[in-house]
Design an enzyme around this catalytic site. Structure first.
Site, PDB file in Angstrom:
ATOM      1  N   ARG A 211      42.407  15.922  59.752  1.00  0.00           N
ATOM      2  CA  ARG A 211      42.740  16.505  60.723  1.00  0.00           C
ATOM      3  C   ARG A 211      42.018  17.491  61.024  1.00  0.00           C
ATOM      4  O   ARG A 211      40.979  17.855  59.681  1.00  0.00           O
ATOM      5  CB  ARG A 211      44.268  16.758  59.761  1.00  0.00           C
ATOM      6  CG  ARG A 211      44.095  16.776  58.148  1.00  0.00           C
ATOM      7  CD  ARG A 211      45.907  17.478  58.414  1.00  0.00           C
ATOM      8  NE  ARG A 211      45.685  18.971  58.557  1.00  0.00           N
ATOM      9  CZ  ARG A 211      44.545  20.239  58.886  1.00  0.00           C
ATOM     10  NH1 ARG A 211      43.669  19.904  57.211  1.00  0.00           N
ATOM     11  NH2 ARG A 211      44.156  21.276  59.257  1.00  0.00           N
ATOM     12  N   GLY A 212      42.551  18.453  61.607  1.00  0.00           N
ATOM     13  CA  GLY A 212      41.968  20.294  61.276  1.00  0.00           C
ATOM     14  C   GLY A 212      40.485  19.283  62.886  1.00  0.00           C
ATOM     15  O   GLY A 212      40.138  18.238  62.637  1.00  0.00           O
ATOM     16  N   ALA A 213      41.253  20.686  64.219  1.00  0.00           N
ATOM     17  CA  ALA A 213      40.630  20.614  65.553  1.00  0.00           C
ATOM     18  C   ALA A 213      39.094  20.446  64.953  1.00  0.00           C
ATOM     19  O   ALA A 213      38.057  19.284  65.450  1.00  0.00           O
ATOM     20  CB  ALA A 213      39.859  21.680  65.935  1.00  0.00           C
TER      21      ALA A 213
ATOM     22  N   ASP B  16      42.897  25.519  68.009  1.00  0.00           N
ATOM     23  CA  ASP B  16      42.537  23.979  68.701  1.00  0.00           C
ATOM     24  C   ASP B  16      41.285  23.541  69.850  1.00  0.00           C
ATOM     25  O   ASP B  16      41.002  22.701  69.892  1.00  0.00           O
ATOM     26  CB  ASP B  16      43.760  22.936  68.708  1.00  0.00           C
ATOM     27  CG  ASP B  16      44.176  22.768  66.748  1.00  0.00           C
ATOM     28  OD1 ASP B  16      44.054  23.474  66.345  1.00  0.00           O
ATOM     29  OD2 ASP B  16      44.159  21.321  66.779  1.00  0.00           O
TER      30      ASP B  16
ATOM     31  N   LYS C  87      36.173  24.197  71.562  1.00  0.00           N
ATOM     32  CA  LYS C  87      37.410  24.365  71.105  1.00  0.00           C
ATOM     33  C   LYS C  87      37.187  25.288  72.634  1.00  0.00           C
ATOM     34  O   LYS C  87      38.378  24.880  72.843  1.00  0.00           O
ATOM     35  CB  LYS C  87      37.589  24.742  70.648  1.00  0.00           C
ATOM     36  CG  LYS C  87      37.394  24.024  69.034  1.00  0.00           C
ATOM     37  CD  LYS C  87      37.798  24.149  67.266  1.00  0.00           C
ATOM     38  CE  LYS C  87      37.856  24.207  66.487  1.00  0.00           C
ATOM     39  NZ  LYS C  87      37.562  25.352  65.408  1.00  0.00           N
TER      40      LYS C  87
ATOM     41  N   CYS D  17      48.153  27.674  58.533  1.00  0.00           N
ATOM     42  CA  CYS D  17      47.669  26.360  58.698  1.00  0.00           C
ATOM     43  C   CYS D  17      46.831  26.360  57.797  1.00  0.00           C
ATOM     44  O   CYS D  17      46.670  26.850  56.599  1.00  0.00           O
ATOM     45  CB  CYS D  17      47.954  26.598  59.717  1.00  0.00           C
ATOM     46  SG  CYS D  17      47.494  24.042  59.584  1.00  0.00           S
TER      47      CYS D  17
HETATM   48  C1  RUB Z   1      45.438  22.340  62.266  1.00  0.00           C
HETATM   49  C2  RUB Z   1      45.270  23.752  62.739  1.00  0.00           C
HETATM   50  C3  RUB Z   1      43.602  24.456  62.434  1.00  0.00           C
HETATM   51  C4  RUB Z   1      42.820  24.426  63.812  1.00  0.00           C
HETATM   52  C5  RUB Z   1      41.441  24.545  63.360  1.00  0.00           C
HETATM   53  O1  RUB Z   1      46.032  21.778  63.222  1.00  0.00           O
HETATM   54  O2  RUB Z   1      46.077  23.965  63.795  1.00  0.00           O
HETATM   55  O3  RUB Z   1      44.385  25.932  62.305  1.00  0.00           O
HETATM   56  O4  RUB Z   1      42.998  22.989  63.482  1.00  0.00           O
HETATM   57  O5  RUB Z   1      41.209  24.294  62.304  1.00  0.00           O
HETATM   58  P1  RUB Z   1      46.269  19.853  62.172  1.00  0.00           P
HETATM   59  P2  RUB Z   1      39.469  24.233  61.696  1.00  0.00           P
HETATM   60  O6  RUB Z   1      46.509  20.146  60.633  1.00  0.00           O
HETATM   61  O7  RUB Z   1      47.985  19.664  62.485  1.00  0.00           O
HETATM   62  O8  RUB Z   1      45.258  19.662  62.306  1.00  0.00           O
HETATM   63  O9  RUB Z   1      38.981  25.714  62.418  1.00  0.00           O
HETATM   64  O10 RUB Z   1      39.278  23.664  61.048  1.00  0.00           O
HETATM   65  O11 RUB Z   1      38.476  23.622  62.901  1.00  0.00           O
END
Ligand code: RUB
Length: 308
Positions: free
Chosen positions: A18-20, A196, A232, A127
């Site tokens: 998870r995480g974008a 995201d 993104k 988050c």
């Molecule tokens: C994670 C979320 C993060 C972004 C950016 O949501 O909203 O703020 O994805 O993350 P989920 P990163 O847990 O539903 O994926 O900076 O790690 O790309």
């Protein structure tokens, strides 16, 4: 289609990955592995299979354009490949390149974002964003004396990951429930969140609750920063496409039997923060005003935006 592609898509869907940023790298890597291990002998079949892989991967989570951009980056230049071997090599090296660039982007953002933080600052994050956490950790590593409030982020509670990561670095960290944001905002100097998707108008799609935090920060005149890799940025939004907000299973909110069946549950997991509430977007190509997103998109992507 290769098992690895299906498994990656499943892991993204069930949030094991998870995480974008991470899902984009996982999607690109799955495409690269598929290409490397492809056993067929027709270029056309390979391209058709790749499309199927891309569809399965990109539909696993709909809000993060990072996933779409990461997967599509692996197919860049494919139309000019003349042989199957050339095509396989191209996809595989595109995938490696994307993963490398994506990881480097987080490092660049961390350094540039940390410059915005000064000793004595109290930061709030929401988050679990690798990019936002990178900024906070870098400021700490530079010896700045900082405090962090991290939201729990119901219903998945990604905030638990965040506070563990920050505490491991020795950062003064306080976990708060999401509804405490307005209460603590009077003590906060800067908000750093991840992304995201960023639209061509500079709006931010991020974890549900981000827009409330931005509104509260705006009311309290607290700076609100978004940490976002340029992959993104959603070029489709230039043409008026809307970003789909993912809704997840209702049992993520309450356990079965906890409330009557007649009660409906609404579980959107991302929201949209208008550009007006964002002070700046910290990207891998510099710190930009949300109003400049369109220009950066055109500069970065050039004519590729207008390809089919
Ligand atoms: C994670 C979320 C993060 C972004 C950016 O949501 O909203 O703020 O994805 O993350 P989920 P990163 O847990 O539903 O994926 O900076 O790690 O790309």
């Amino acid at each position: 289609m290769a098992d690895n592609v299906r498994k990656t898509a499943e892991s993204i869907k069930d949030m094991t990955i998870r995480g974008a940023g991470k899902i984009a790298r996982a999607g690109a890597s799955a495409m690269g592995d598929f290409a490397k291990n492809y056993k067929g002998n027709s270029l056309e079949d390979f391209k058709a299979e790749l499309r199927k892989c891309s569809d399965v991967l990109t539909s696993s989570r709909p809000t993060a354009v990072s996933l779409w951009n990461g997967v599509n980056a692996t197919m860049r230049g494919l139309s000019s490949a003349e042989t199957l071997e050339e095509a396989k090599e191209l996809v595989s090296s595109n995938a490696n390149e994307f993963v490398k660039i994506s990881a480097m982007a987080v490092q660049t953002i961390s350094k540039m974002g940390a410059n915005r933080i000064k000793s004595g600052d109290t930061i709030l994050t929401h988050c679990n964003s690798k990019a936002a956490i990178g900024v906070i950790k870098e400021a700490h590593r530079q010896g700045k004396d900082i405090k962090v409030y991290a939201t729990e982020s119901r219903p998945w509670r990604q905030g638990i990951l965040t506070v563990n990561e920050l505490a491991e670095e020795g950062i003064d960290t306080t976990l708060i429930i999401d509804s405490s944001v307005r209460t603590v905002m009077k003590d906060v100097d800067k908000v750093f969140v991840g992304a995201d998707t960023i639209t061509s108008h500079g709006a931010l799609l991020n974890k549900i609750g981000t827009s409330q935090i931005a509104l509260i920060a705006h009311e309290a005149r607290v700076q609100f920063y978004v940490c976002s890799e340029t992959y993104k940025f959603s070029s489709a939004t230039i043409f008026g496409d809307m970003v789909t907000i993912e809704e997840r299973d209702t049992d993520e909110v309450v356990k079965k039997g906890e409330i009557p069946d007649t009660v409906k549950i609404f579980n959107p997991v991302f929201d949209s923060t208008p550009a007006a509430y964002i002070d700046a977007i910290i990207t891998d190509v510099g710190v930009i005003h949300p109003g400049s997103v369109y220009d950066v998109m055109i500069r970065q992507l050039g004519n590729n935006i207008f390809e089919e």
